[in-house]
Structure formats: C-alpha cells, structure tokens
Design a protein around this motif. Structure first.
Motif, PDB file in Angstrom:
ATOM      1  N   ARG A   1       0.834  -1.192   0.000  1.00 15.93           N
ATOM      2  CA  ARG A   1       0.000   0.000   0.000  1.00 15.93           C
ATOM      3  C   ARG A   1       0.878   1.257   0.000  1.00 15.93           C
TER       4      ARG A   1
ATOM      5  N   ALA B   1       0.514   5.464  -0.026  1.00 19.25           N
ATOM      6  CA  ALA B   1      -0.373   6.629   0.123  1.00 19.25           C
ATOM      7  C   ALA B   1      -1.831   6.191   0.212  1.00 19.25           C
ATOM      8  N   GLY B   2      -2.054   5.111   0.895  1.00 21.32           N
ATOM      9  CA  GLY B   2      -3.418   4.641   1.107  1.00 21.32           C
ATOM     10  C   GLY B   2      -3.978   3.820  -0.036  1.00 21.32           C
ATOM     11  N   VAL B   3      -3.160   3.528  -1.028  1.00 20.96           N
ATOM     12  CA  VAL B   3      -3.649   2.792  -2.202  1.00 20.96           C
ATOM     13  C   VAL B   3      -3.070   1.382  -2.194  1.00 20.96           C
ATOM     14  N   ASP B   4      -3.949   0.406  -2.224  1.00 19.97           N
ATOM     15  CA  ASP B   4      -3.508  -0.990  -2.255  1.00 19.97           C
ATOM     16  C   ASP B   4      -3.082  -1.398  -3.648  1.00 19.97           C
TER      17      ASP B   4
END
Lengths: 79, 382, 937, 216
Positions: C741, C743-746
C-alpha cells in the motif's frame, strides 16, 4: 482495404492486422550453418500468385493466423 | 548481351555500355512499353543525402550525372534543383537528420539541419506551430535535391542508346534463361530466343521471378508503393517536402499539380491497383503539414512495385551464375540511382570487375552477414 | 446587375426554383440566379459564354458538356479552387471568379501564347531549353507561371470549408449511378430483401430521362415513386469514386447540412455499376470555340435550366439524341440553320470565329452563319469502376464504343444500363431489374435456393465511328492537346497509346480521359495504321471523379495517450514532448535544476508509458530465457532483473526489467516505444513457436501509473507514504520488488532499480490513483526538497550514469556486443533469440563499440549525430551528448570503430559548424558513480 | 482498492459539476438528450484468461462474441454483473465500482481443474464509455468499420475491433429498447475516445450524461 478471414472474429479489414509474411521454419540453432541461418533471416519466396502467410490480429483477438492470399489479385482464402 | 527491363536502369546500362565501353551488341527486353514500370510510376525526386558514406558517394555521383544529362543526351529532362526538406517531428528523427547532415558534409554533400522558422520561410503553407499533433522540430535541408521529368529520362536514354545501335525490344517478355554448367548461354522470350553469355537483370517488381529463371534466389520482397497527384493550382510550393513520421512526400510540378508519395504498402503484393486507405492516410497527413489544402482535389492515384531488401540497399553485380548479373532490390529509391547504376553496371559487365562504388552492394553480403547500414536510421527517406 | 436575358419560359422538367431568386458574384459583378441553377447555367442565363481560358494557348472557353466533366467552366469559388461550375449549385452571395486569367477574363495577356503556338507543340519542353544549361532554371520559372488552376492560400480556411467527416456502411447492394438503370436495379434489389444504397453524382435522380420528352418525364416520375417506397438509401450530389479490392467502395457525399463533404466507405456485398454514357466531343478545327457544345449540353441547358443556348444553330448529328436536340432547340426558339447528318456522310470542316462561334464551314467550302454548333457523334462508356474491378475493356467497332468484358468481372460486381448496351427504356429497365435481383441474390439477401436471375441481353445500336473531321482540332480540352500533337508524337516514335499519352499529356488533365480517351486512341490507331482494338485502351485510374483532400482525410485524428498525472503536468507548466501517441512532460522549465534535485535530494518522474506485461504460468521462465540474452531460470520471488532482447539477427530490440511477484506471476517492463511491439513479439513466440507453453500474457501498461522516485532522500520520502513495507537496504535491497500500500492505495508494485544512477524506487500504482499518489509524494516531501523532473532531466541523469537507450545509442543494425552488453550475454545458454548471430559476432569481434567520451574542452557539447573523423574517414558518431550539471562538463556516449574503443584513446569530433575538437574515450560508460555505490545505497 | 478519502479518477475529465460517488470523481450532469455519452470507467473490469475450450470456459457460460448479464453475490450483496466473451479464451467481467476483490475471488474459484487461469484486474487499465440513443449506431459507424446492423451485431453481441483508430471492446447493450453501446479502450486513450465520440455525435445533438452507479 482487403479483408482478412480471421478464424475467430470473421472477416476484418486488413488494417486491424499486422502482416507477418511467409512463415519460415526456424533452423535448429545448435546445428544451423551461417548460410542456413541467413537464409532463414533474409530469403523469401516472394511468390507472384497464391502464397501462405501469417497475420496477427492486432486490433481484434490478438491471435496469429495463417491465410492463403494471391499476391497478384489479393484474393484470400483460409488454408 | 541481354538487359532485362526497359526502365531507366536497363536503358542507362545499355547507354553507358555503348557510350563508355563501345559495346552496342545489346538487346534491351521490355515486356510492355519503355518506362512502364517503376520508372514511370515514381515521384521523380532526386537527392543524395543518404546516411552511410557508401550511399552518399553513390547517389551524389547519380545526381551529378543527372545534372548534366540534358546536355549530354540533347534532350531536356527538366531537372529542377529546388531543394529537399526532410522534416523531423521528434527527437530521434532530428538526431538522425543531424547524423545524415554530418555524414553528408564529411562527404562534401550540401546538407544542413534547419529549424522551424527557416522551414516556414521555405514553405509558407507549412504548419510549424507547436500545437500541431506532430510538431515540426527541424528538418534536414538538402539544397541539391529536386525533381525531374521521369519519362523524359527514360526517353532520352532510349533515344541515345538507340542512336548508338542498341536494340530496344518492347512488348517482349523474358520467358526463360538458359544456364549450362553454371553459366548463362541464352534467353528465351515471347518473341524468340537469343544466344548470349551475359544477362543483366534490371527489373523492379519482378526481379525475383527473373532471377529464379536463372536459378538465383534473392533476399527480396515485393511491395506496392502508391502515389497520387492533385489537380493543378498556382505554384506555391518550391521545395520537395518529406516527412518520415507522417509517411508522406510532396512536391509541386511545373504544371501546378502536387505529386504525393508515401511509404510502401503494409503487406507484400504484386498488385498495382491501389487502395482507399492509402489516399485517406495521405490526405490526412498532408493536411497535418499544410492544413489549408483541404479543398485541393486528388486527380489520380497509382502504384508501382518496389523490391525491398533486408537492409534497404540495392543488390548489384555478379551472382553465383556466371554471366547473370543483377541490378535489383531498389526499394523506393531506384529512380534516383538510374544514371549511376547504369554507369557502374556497364563497367561491371564490360570489365568483369565490380566497381568500387558498388562493392558494398553485392549479393554475397547477406550470406556473409555484412549488411549495408542505410537501415541503421530506420527512418523513411525518399 | 445583370439580367437573365436568355432564360426561357417554364420547362416541364426544369430543376430551378423560380420562387427562390438569389444573387451571386462573378468576377466581382453581381448576377441573378434561381435556386437549383449551377454556376454555369446561371451565367449562361445572363448571356455569358466565356468562363475560362485554356491551359497552353489561353484561348477563350465556354460550355462544352454543361455537366461535371465540363472542362470549360472550372472556376474559383471563394477559397476553393477548380470548382466544376457546370455542376456546383449557386448559393446566395457566392463569390465566383474565373481562374488563371490576368488581368481579366476578357483580356488575357497570356493569350499571346497562341501567337507563339508554333513553339508549343507536343513534347516542346523536351526539345527546347536544353542549352545553355544554366538558363533552364530561368526558363523553368517562366514556365511555372503558365501552370493552370485556381489559387490556394496559406491562411486557415473558413469553418464550413474545413469540416469533413467519414462514415462506414455495409449495404448488401450498392448501386453507382442513379439513372433509369440504377434506379430500377436499386428497387429490384430492395424488393428482394437487400439493404440497398444508391449513389448519384448529379443533384437529382433520373439521368438522361430528366432532359427527355414527356414520356421520359412520366417514366421518371414512376421510377421515383417506386424508389421512394422501396427503402433504398439515396445519396445525390455524391459520387462513387473508387471500387477497391474486396468491394471496398468509396463515395464522397456532398451538400450536407453539417459537414462540407463526407467520405462514405462502403463494404458492399455486391456493386451494381450503372454510370450511363458520356457524350464524346468531335475533333475538328475550332471545336473549342465558345458556342460549340455537345447535344447533351444543349438539352440540359434548355430542359433542366430553361436557358436558351444560342440564337442560330448548326447541328452535327449521328444519332437519335442529336435529333432530339434539334427538336429541343426548335422548341426553345433557337433557329436551326442547318442539320449536318453524319449518318449520311456529311461533315463539318471548321468553326468560324475566335472568341465565340460566328459560323461553320461545311464540306465543299459552304459557310453558314450561326452562334451555336451542336455535335452528337457518339459515346464513351466510363469504365473506371469496372476496370478497377478487373474488367478488360473491349472495343466494338459496330457501336463505336468500348464495353466491359464481363467475363473478367468478379461475381460481386455487375454492370447495368448504357455501359452494357442500348435499347428502349423498357429494355433497359427489364435488364436492370434482373441485374438488381441478381445482385441481391449474390449478396445473400435471398434464400440460397433461389436460382440465378436470368439477365436478358441488351441490344447494342449501330453507330458510325466518328472521332474527327477533316481538320485538326482539340482532343484534350483540359490539356490543350490537339490531334496534330498526337500525330507529332507518333511521328517521333511514341506510337503506343500509353507513350503518346505521356508525351503529349493527353488524358492527364482534370477530365482524366472521360471526354477524350476514345478520340485519343482512335487518332493514334489511324496514325499508326492499326485498329482501335490493336491500339488498346488507355488506363482508367481512380478516382472516378476528383475528390478533395479534406473529404479523404475526414476529421483526421490520431490517437493520443495521456498518463493519469497529465492534469498535474499541465497545471505546472510542463513542456510537452510528443513521443508517438504519448504526450509527456519534457521538463518543467529547468532541466538542470531537476537533475540536481535528483542527485542531491529527491525527484519524481512520471514514467507511465513504460511497457508492462503481466505474465502468469509455470512456463514464464522458459519464455524469459528464450527472449532475453541473459539467464532467467533462477529468479527468486521478490527479485527483479535487467534484460536485453535481440532479434534473430542479433540486433538489440528492447530492454527492461522483469520482476517475479509470485510463484507463477511476473511483471515485465519494456521501453515506452517498445510496449506494443514487445507484446506482439512475446505473443508470436508463444503462439507460433511454443503453443504448448503454459503462459498467459496480459498487457497492463496503463493499468498502472508509474512513478520513479529517485535521489539520496528517496527512501526517506517513500517511508512517509508507505506503511507496511520495510524499506531498509537489508529488507529491500537493490534489484528487488515488493507489493503493498502506498499513500493509502492498495495493490502497488515497488521496484528498487536505478536508471538515473541514484537510489531509486519505481512505483506502479493502480492508474486511477496515480494523481493522488503523485500529489501525496510532492506534498509529503516538501521539506526534503522533492521536485518533479521530466524526460530531459532523465536523459541527462542516465547519460551521466552511462545507461544506453535502445534506438538512440544503438541503431537498426547494432548487435548486442556493439552495444557494450558483453557482460549480460550468456552464450552458454542452449538457445535464445539471436544467439546464433551473437556467437558469430563474438567470434569475429564486433566492428564497433559503444563508449563514453569526454570532449577535452569540457565546455563543448557536440550535438548528437556529430561524426568522429580520423584521417578523413568517419570512424564513429556521438549517439548521446549533454552538459552534465553534476560534473560541470560535457559528456557523451559514442559508437566508435573497435580500434578506437580503448579507454584513453584520443579521437576527433567534427562539430556541425565545421570545427574539429579532440575528445577522449573514457574508462566507463558512466561518468557519475561508475561503481554503482549510489544506487545500491 | 484504497483508503476512504482517496479519490479514484477516470482518464476522462468529468463534465461539471463533479461529485464523488463510490470513491470516484464523476460527473453529476444529467441529460435528457436523445443521444448521450457517459463515462462508465468506474465500473470494475476484471479479465480472465483460460483455455478457449475447457472447464473454465464451460462454467463462464458465455461464448466469444456474446454478453451475458448475471446476478452474482459479491460480498454480502447480490449484484448485476456482465460477463463478456471478449476474445478466444478471454472474458471480461464488469461489476459495480469497487467490487474487484470479490470478483477476482469468485473468478479464481471458478477456474476449472487443470486449467491454467489468469485473473487480472483491469479496472484501472481500461476506459469505458457508454453511447446511448437511436443515433448511436450512426455515430459509431463514423469510428469503426464493423457492420453494426442487427444481423451482425444484435443486442448482446460483443466484438473487439478498431474504433477511432484504437483497439476497442464494443458491447451492444440496449437500454429499454434504445440502442446503446459500451466501448472500452486502453485507459490512456480514454479522453481521446470520449472526445471523438462527442465530435462525431455533434450533428445529432449529443450530450454528456453523468455516471450513476452501479449502472451496469
């Protein structure tokens, strides 16, 4: 634009395909002489008439396919 | 001796055999009328701004022969030295243009990379703005380049060769080449047989088929090259303009027509019928370069056949069959080379030795793996 | 304003709308007209007879055919050159001007050419201006002023002239030509269940019925009603201009409300060709004087446009159509002074008058005063579409015209109407009806059991062979070629039709042979003592009618590709770089500053266009081993490796890194420009050579936004946005891959690689979140001095590091050893693509090498493409060069002949400005950190 | 998938006004025009590759060139999904925005024994637009050489061909008896495709209509 009969998608404009030319069998790289190898790289029959050739359906099913085409009249048929 | 093909290459070879070597016992076989093949179907652009020193030297000689051809043949071939621009629309083609310019200069040939402002001065109709889909970053400017009346070149050579005793047989098709113990003994044609020890294959489009008659295989594939011409308008374009990225080249004739060509068709064929997508693509690309030409009408389209070799360089000289010589594989640049090809092939035939100017172009290079570097740039050049 | 002095009372078949008067301009003067008038008919109604000047001799020219093919009325309309004035309808305020006349149409200075006409015979160019040679360019400039045609301007065209469009259609039956035969065939095909499209060049359907008698008009009315009820799609003011292989048929559609012209591309199952016949001019002295017209021209003028074509006429007729013209003329109040019946052997000798017809001379010297000469001497079959389909035209001397050899036509093309034969209207209709039904059957619209339609044979009327009179006249009106010119060509040895044509330029002009080709062949045949059949036909080349570049181009668009971060680049002043379809940021105003940010702190670059292929399956290692020159069998999960691909001739094709994400899951990267071709390359080896290998390939180039984070502080920056991945050098070393992940992105993929030569991480982020991650990186690294960098900075960085770019530092013939890849190539592998040639290259030793090069004068940056010259011979070239902001000096890569490749060798670089500068071959390709300490940090 | 607050963006700039729906920035514009174009990129798009003939193909029940609408249980909801036979041995499954995890899970479970199956999320790799209206076929006929007539391309048909010069997946998916097509292409060319359709549809009064999830 001529139509290429794709066995998967049906007849489509040739512009959807990449032309692959006459298929030339790849010599065994362990035994091939330079002469044989360069024949494989460079020599083509360049027939004026019916010839068998490969096309890649780039814009469609992304399959390589084999087509017979008359290089003088541009008639095509499935082998 | 027998020359197969009554185009500029065959006729020039016959002419120089007679003029430079006093050999006039020559029959030129043409299956249709003279100049009916590539010589009458090309867009008549001349230039010598090639990439390799071999190429530059060779085409420079051709250009020099062209420049004095009218006086030599007493026939106005209307060579129009008007400058030749090859546009670069991206970084890598600009780099290739510089490369070509520098090789040209090193060989004493006038070529220079120029910028959009200078291009605009030469061609006011050109869209040199940065908004263009493929902005023009620069161009290779080659002042010696130009155009010529291609039919006149064919007729001039034919007339001069004929006057020296060469026989030009039109409507005469080659049907066989007799080879005995590895050497040529004669040819058969649709109008009879000729005993000869030398056959020179100066054909385009059919070069593999002619070579096959002698049992020689060529690394050649035949592709149509299409061209088109518009209705005449008042002169507005003084230079020859080529864009490899957009696959188009254009010049305006003295009659006011725009003559267009492009790269070869996307697949091998012996068809000269032409296609719709060619004129569609051509028009789109021309209008990207010169947007205000939308209302100009295309008058005629046609196609010629180009024998493409793996390294975009011709195949010239002797073959493994004694007495069978080739001057083939001219791709899209055969017309430019007509005079020098004729001169060197005549020397090759007359002396039995391969002139230095064409030593890089031998058939053996493919088996030896020593290809010519014109393909190095992989740029379209006409 | 001019008055319509020659307008007749209402005619039964007229196409003008007297309820809609309008005005337009002709050479600056205002003229009245009615809606439905062509430019020519409106001008003729006002008594104008001269519309243009001829090409070579600048003779006055008037109407000849009063149709699209009329060579005498080609005009400039606003910005549009070469408009067919006898076809184009007038519109209010239209600005029409005569072309190529100076100072005016009435007084043309170049008409002096006529006085020097003896200098302008066939082939005069070739025989003159040869000496002295230096003067030819001067002659050429003079000759170019005599080129013929309208004017184009470099200024942008008006919006209505620049809107074009395309449409693709799939009719079962396409009918080219909307005369009675075409209309009938279309109706018959539609009734048989076919999807039918009918295309007509003129503004209304009906062909010759439109200017016929009462019975013709009644028949036309019936045909139009049938057609209206049939469901046929009708295109008028449109023309089928080409029939290409596999029945790809090109149509240009005009007169549309939203676009100026539209290219309609039809993939027709069958094509019916019914173009009708074109009337042939007669060759005799003065045949181009204004007032000499074809019978169809006067019938059109009178019946369609209610224009009285003259006051006193002499008519030469050889057929019923000529006779009908006599009837029409008399009805229109034209005095027919004399009818010369060619069927009885009578003939015309010459036209009297220069600027306009004043009379004619008959055989025997008898002269008749008149202002109109009408000829009706036969027909030309326009065979363009049929010859494009493969037919060989055959001449029939009994009918004095060519016919299509139907045996040579493919099954999907059928001719109908006048090109096939003559006969009564009933016979033509019966024939066309059968053709239409058969066309539908062949298109598969009927059940397969339906037997082939019996197509009745059309009768062919006898017609005298009439091509020229006893005097010489113009053969090609567009090119000003006379019958005398053709004889000259034959005398000089250009005796085949093709050669004589090329020598004289006959048939090369705007009418493209439609009017003149049969006369040309006939005259050459006679001059050479051969028959017309032996002389052959001239080639009919596409297009059937000239077509604008605008229509052919359509709304010419080419695909464009943007990365998810493109909006940010635009907002931040990125200079766009066009790289194929991609538009990329070249720099943000300060490439050198961008370089330093990466060397000293941290920078991020958008590398989304890098090609990415998702590879899955147990046989992926076999595939990698085959395609890359290096070894791949032992790549562990979590590792990435750099690889180079060659073609079978050993030439470097592409490079990139491939990482192993899972047991049977790999992500391969390619160069940006190679993304599509490498995918095809991979597929070709899998599908054609190794169909048994278990590998699935999915291109994911644009599934990910790719961001390279580079610089000594890149780890620190990334640490702020990555939560679950341990970024320490021990946990995530150089040439390793992790997923997780960011910056909050999986679902992000992180590669530790270093094209710039710095510590760097390449992030592949699900593309929809690319902009978010990009902005988060910049926001998070403010205090670290993070900066976006563009392609230019990357080029400098990689050059400092000595990393090659395939296609720039290599070319189309560079084999792998010349690219300096010795360390990578594993010739001990059993096989890989290109191995054989590389074995031989290794044996022979490469002829050239890629080396690093430093100009001895550090301030000189030789342009890329500069040549290395030793003893006057080229021995290499600079492939890459830049000013290095890091080293404060110029640095280069160069391809050099192997004998100059040793480090320390002094070479000479010739700069584009002609100066020669010395430069030294460096020890490493890299000028910065050759040991690689930085990127491994 | 992403944390709350992280916004996903389509390559096609949303027509104003822009709102956030299901984690995506989309256009809230509503159009009643007879011809509309909608950016449907937020839909989940999962590709599955397997042998053209085999257990997996059988279970997917959709042949190449056809589309099937099915109801699948994704997470705890019954959702409408579209299974597209997009190529030989290739399927594209469309689901509501944000459903990729469960879609991938279900599709991976579907794999037949012994079949090598690849399930790849293309949600972020493809742009998807919907063209709806009685003129939809006329607009598309400007961009593709395919025959869009009912005999060749009826409702429920799918093909891959060149559209506006791009390799595109086209799905005929009529809505309440009105002609409608879904057109998908590589994400990077999404804006270009969208603009091309707008330009070609201008003569028919085309308007942008915003995306309303799930909108399958």
């Amino acid at each position: 634009m001529i139509l290429i009969p794709c066995p998967w998608c049906g007849s489509r404009d040739a512009g959807e395909f990449a032309y692959g030319g006459e298929p030339t069998p790849r010599p065994d790289p362990r035994t091939a002489t330079r002469e044989q190898w360069r024949g494989y790289l460079y020599l083509r029959n360049n027939v004026a008439g019916w010839t068998t050739e490969r096309w890649y359906h780039r814009m469609g099913c992304r399959r390589y396919l084999t087509v017979q085409r008359n290089t003088v009249t541009n008639e095509v048929r499935q082998p | 001796m027998v020359i197969v093909g009554g185009g500029v290459h065959g006729l020039a070879t016959a002419y120089y055999l007679a003029r430079n070597h006093g050999i006039t016992n020559v029959a030129v076989l043409e299956k249709s009328y003279i100049g009916s093949g590539g010589s009458g179907r090309n867009t008549a652009i001349l230039r010598s701004n090639y990439l390799t020193p071999d190429g530059v030297r060779f085409y420079d000689r051709s250009l020099k022969l062209y420049e004095r051809l009218a006086a030599e043949l007493n026939y106005n071939v209307m060579f129009s030295r008007r400058g030749h621009l090859t546009l670069a629309h991206n970084d890598s083609s600009l780099r290739t243009m510089r490369w070509r310019a520098e090789v040209n200069k090193a060989s004493g040939v006038d070529s220079e990379v120029i910028g959009p402002a200078d291009i605009k001065k030469l061609v006011p109709f050109m869209d040199t703005s940065e908004r263009a889909r493929y902005p023009i970053l620069g161009a290779l400017y080659h002042p010696p380049g130009g155009i010529i009346r291609h039919d006149a070149v064919v007729w001039g050579y034919a007339r001069a060769a004929d006057a020296m005793g060469v026989h030009v047989h039109q409507d005469t098709e080659l049907t066989g080449i007799d080879v005995e113990q590895g050497r040529v003994t004669g040819v058969r044609t649709s109008r009879g047989s000729i005993a000869t020890r030398v056959v020179v294959n100066c054909t385009a489009g059919w070069s593999t088929l002619v070579a096959n008659l002698a049992g020689v295989r060529l690394p050649v594939q035949t592709f149509p090259l299409q061209a088109a011409v518009t209705e005449p308008v008042r002169p507005f374009l003084d230079t020859v303009v080529v864009s490899g990225t957009l696959h188009v080249y254009v010049s305006q004739t003295d009659r006011g027509e725009l003559v267009f060509g492009a790269s070869v068709d996307p697949f091998a064929s012996y068809s000269t019928r032409g296609t719709l997508e060619f004129v569609e693509g051509l028009a789109g690309h021309v209008l990207q370069l010169m947007p205000s030409l939308s209302t100009l009408r295309l008058l005629r389209q046609w196609a010629g056949l180009c024998d493409m070799t793996p390294d975009f360089a011709p195949i010239m000289g002797h073959t493994e069959v004694d007495g069978f010589l080739v001057d083939v594989g001219w791709g899209t640049y055969g017309f430019k080379a007509g005079p020098v090809a004729g001169e060197t092939m005549a020397e090759c035939v007359a002396t039995g030795r391969t002139p230095e100017l064409i030593s890089a172009f031998g058939l053996r290079r493919f088996a030896d793996g020593s290809l010519v570097g014109e393909k190095g740039a992989a740029a379209v050049g006409h | 304003m001019k008055r319509q002095t020659r307008r007749l009372d209402r005619q039964p078949g007229e196409v003008i709308d007297r309820g809609s008067p309008l005005e337009f301009g002709w050479n600056g003067r205002s003229y009245p007209a009615y809606a439905g008038d062509t430019i020519a008919s409106a001008l003729a109604a006002c008594g104008e007879r001269v519309f243009s000047r001829s090409f070579k001799y600048h003779r006055r020219r008037g109407l000849l055919t009063a149709s699209y093919t009329d060579p005498g009325c080609i005009v400039q309309v606003g910005d549009e050159p070469n408009v067919r004035g006898a076809h184009r309808l007038v519109t209010p305020g239209m600005d029409v001007r005569s072309q190529d006349t100076w100072p005016s149409l009435a007084f043309d200075v170049k008409a002096a050419n006529e006085l020097v006409g003896r200098f302008l015979p066939a082939g005069f160019y070739y025989k003159t201006f040869i000496r002295p040679r230096p003067l030819w360019p001067t002659y050429e400039r003079v000759l170019r002023r005599f080129s013929h045609g309208g004017v184009v301007s470099p200024d942008p065209l008006s919006p209505e002239l620049s809107s074009y469009d395309k449409r693709q259609v799939h009719p079962d039956v396409l009918v080219a030509g909307g005369g009675p035969a075409g209309m009938t065939a279309a109706v018959a095909a539609a009734r048989a269940g076919a999807r039918v499209m009918l295309v007509e060049e003129e503004h209304s359907l009906g062909g010759h019925l439109r200017w016929g008698d009462k019975a013709d008009l009644a028949a036309l009315h019936d045909l139009r009603s049938l057609l209206a009820a049939s469901g046929v799609e009708v295109l008028t003011n449109s023309v089928v201009f080409g029939r290409y292989d596999h029945n790809h048929v090109a149509i240009v559609q005009r007169g549309l409300p939203h676009v100026y012209e539209r290219l309609v591309k039809a993939r027709a199952k069958t094509l019916v060709v019914s173009p009708g016949l074109i009337e042939r001019p007669y060759v005799f002295a003065g045949n181009d004087v204004p007032g000499v017209m074809l019978s169809t021209a006067v019938r059109r003028l009178i019946n369609l446009y209610a224009v009285k074509p003259g006051d006193r006429a002499v008519v030469l007729t050889a057929n019923p159509q000529g006779d009908a013209a006599v009837v029409d003329l008399e009805r229109a109040g034209v005095e027919v002074a004399h009818v010369v019946d060619a069927r009885g052997g009578d003939d015309l000798v010459r036209v009297l008058g220069r600027g306009g017809v004043k009379g004619v001379e008959l055989v025997g010297g008898h002269r008749i005063e008149c202002d109109l000469v009408v000829t009706a001497v036969g027909w030309t079959a326009p065979l363009t579409l049929l010859t494009m389909a493969g037919t060989v035209a055959a001449y029939d001397s009994r009918a004095a015209r060519y016919f299509p050899g139907t045996a040579t036509l493919p099954d999907d093309v059928l001719p109908a109407g006048g090109v096939v034969g003559d006969g009564t209207l009933d016979e033509l209709v019966a024939h066309a009806d059968a053709v239409g039904r058969e066309a539908a059957r062949r298109a598969g619209s009927m059940s397969r059991r339906e037997p082939a339609a019996e197509i009745p044979a059309l009768p062919v009327d006898a017609h005298p062979e009439l091509f020229h009179g006893p005097t010489h006249g113009i053969v090609d009106f567009s090119e000003d070629v006379s019958s005398r010119d053709l004889l000259t060509a034959v005398e000089e040895g250009y005796s085949s039709a093709e050669l004589a044509k090329r020598y004289t330029t006959a048939t090369m002009g705007p009418t493209q042979g439609k009017l003149e080709s049969v006369n040309v062949v006939a005259i050459i045949a006679e001059a050479t003592g051969r028959t017309i059949s032996q002389t052959g036909t001239t080639t009919w080349r596409p297009p059937y009618a000239p077509v604008t570049l605008g229509a052919l181009a359509g709304r010419h668009r080419e695909p464009v590709r943007y990365s998810p971060m493109h909006p940010w680049h635009e907002r931040h002043g990125a200079a766009p770089l066009v790289a194929g379809a991609w538009i990329r940021p070249d720099h943000y105003g300060d490439p050198a500053g961008e370089v330093l940010a990466v060397r000293e702190r941290v920078g991020i670059i958008d590398v989304t266009p890098i090609g990415k292929l998702d590879l899955r399956g147990p046989d992926v290692p076999k595939l990698l081993n085959l395609l890359y020159v290096n070894r791949w069998s032992k790549l562990e999960v979590g590792r990435v490796r750099y690889g180079v691909m060659c073609a079978e001739d050993g030439v470097v094709l592409d490079d990139g890194v491939t990482g192993r994400l899972g047991d049977q899951h790999y992500l391969m990267s390619t160069t940006s420009s190679g993304a599509a071709s490498v995918w095809e390359w991979v597929e070709s080896w899998l599908q054609t050579e190794h169909p048994g290998w278990q590998v699935h390939v999915t291109p994911v180039t644009t599934s990910y936004a790719s961001i390279n984070v580079a610089g000594p502080r890149s780890r620190e920056l990334l640490g702020r946005v990555v939560a679950e991945i341990d970024l320490t050098p021990q946990a995530f070393p150089y040439m390793h891959v992790r997923t997780g992940r960011v910056a909050g992105v999986d679902g992000c993929v992180l590669w530790r690689i270093g094209f710039t030569g710095e510590l760097s991480f390449e992030l592949h982020v699900p593309a929809s979140y690319g902009l978010h991650v990009w902005e988060t990186l910049l926001d998070s690294g403010n205090d670290l001095g993070v900066r976006a960098f563009g392609i230019e900075a990357q080029r400098i960085l990689r050059l400092e590091k000595g990393h090659l770019i395939v296609g720039q530092d290599t070319d189309g013939l560079t084999q792998a050893f010349s690219a300096g890849l010795d360390g990578l190539i594993r010739l001990d592998k059993d096989d890989f693509v290109g191995r054989s040639e590389l074995v031989w290259q290794a044996e022979a030793a490469a002829e050239s090498r890629l080396v690093g090069l430093h100009p001895n004068d550090a301030s000189v940056v030789p342009e890329e493409g500069s040549q290395l010259i030793e003893a006057g011979v080229i021995c290499g070239r600079v492939t890459s060069s830049r000013w290095s902001p890091t080293l404060h000096r110029s640095i280069c890569l160069a391809q050099v002949a192997t004998e100059f490749a040793e480090p320390g060798t002094l070479v000479t670089v010739r700069l584009p400005d002609g100066r020669s500068v010395p430069a030294t071959v460096t020890e490493h390709l890299a000028s910065v950190d050759p040991e690689g300490a930085r990127l491994r940090g | 998938m992403a944390e709350t607050g992280v916004v996903a963006r389509s390559p096609i700039a949303p027509a104003a006004p822009e709102i956030i729906l299901a984690g995506w920035a989309v256009s809230a514009r509503r159009s009643g025009a007879a011809l509309t174009v909608t950016d449907c990129t937020p839909l989940t798009k999962v590709a599955i590759k397997a042998a053209p003939v085999g257990a997996t193909a059988e279970r997917l029940e959709v042949p190449f060139g056809r589309v099937s609408r099915q109801t699948w249980t994704l997470g705890d909801r019954d959702c409408s999904v579209m299974v597209v036979g997009s190529g030989p041995g290739e399927w594209l499954v469309l689901g509501p925005p944000g459903s990729q995890v469960s879609l991938i899970h279900q599709l991976s479970a579907l794999a037949g024994d012994g079949d090598l199956v690849a399930v790849v999320d293309l949600s972020h790799g493809r742009a998807l637009v919907r063209l709806t209206g009685s003129w939809a076929a006329e607009v598309l006929a400007k961009e593709t050489a395919m025959d869009l007539g009912d005999s060749v391309c009826p409702d429920g048909a799918a093909f891959r061909s060149a559209v506006a010069g791009l390799a595109a997946d086209v799905i005929r998916d009529d809505r309440d008896g009105t002609r409608s097509y879904l057109v998908g292409c590589e994400r990077s060319s999404g804006q270009y495709l969208f603009d091309s359709l707008l330009e070609s549809g201008a003569e028919f009064g085309i308007e942008v209509d915003g995306f309303v999830p799930p909108d399958i």
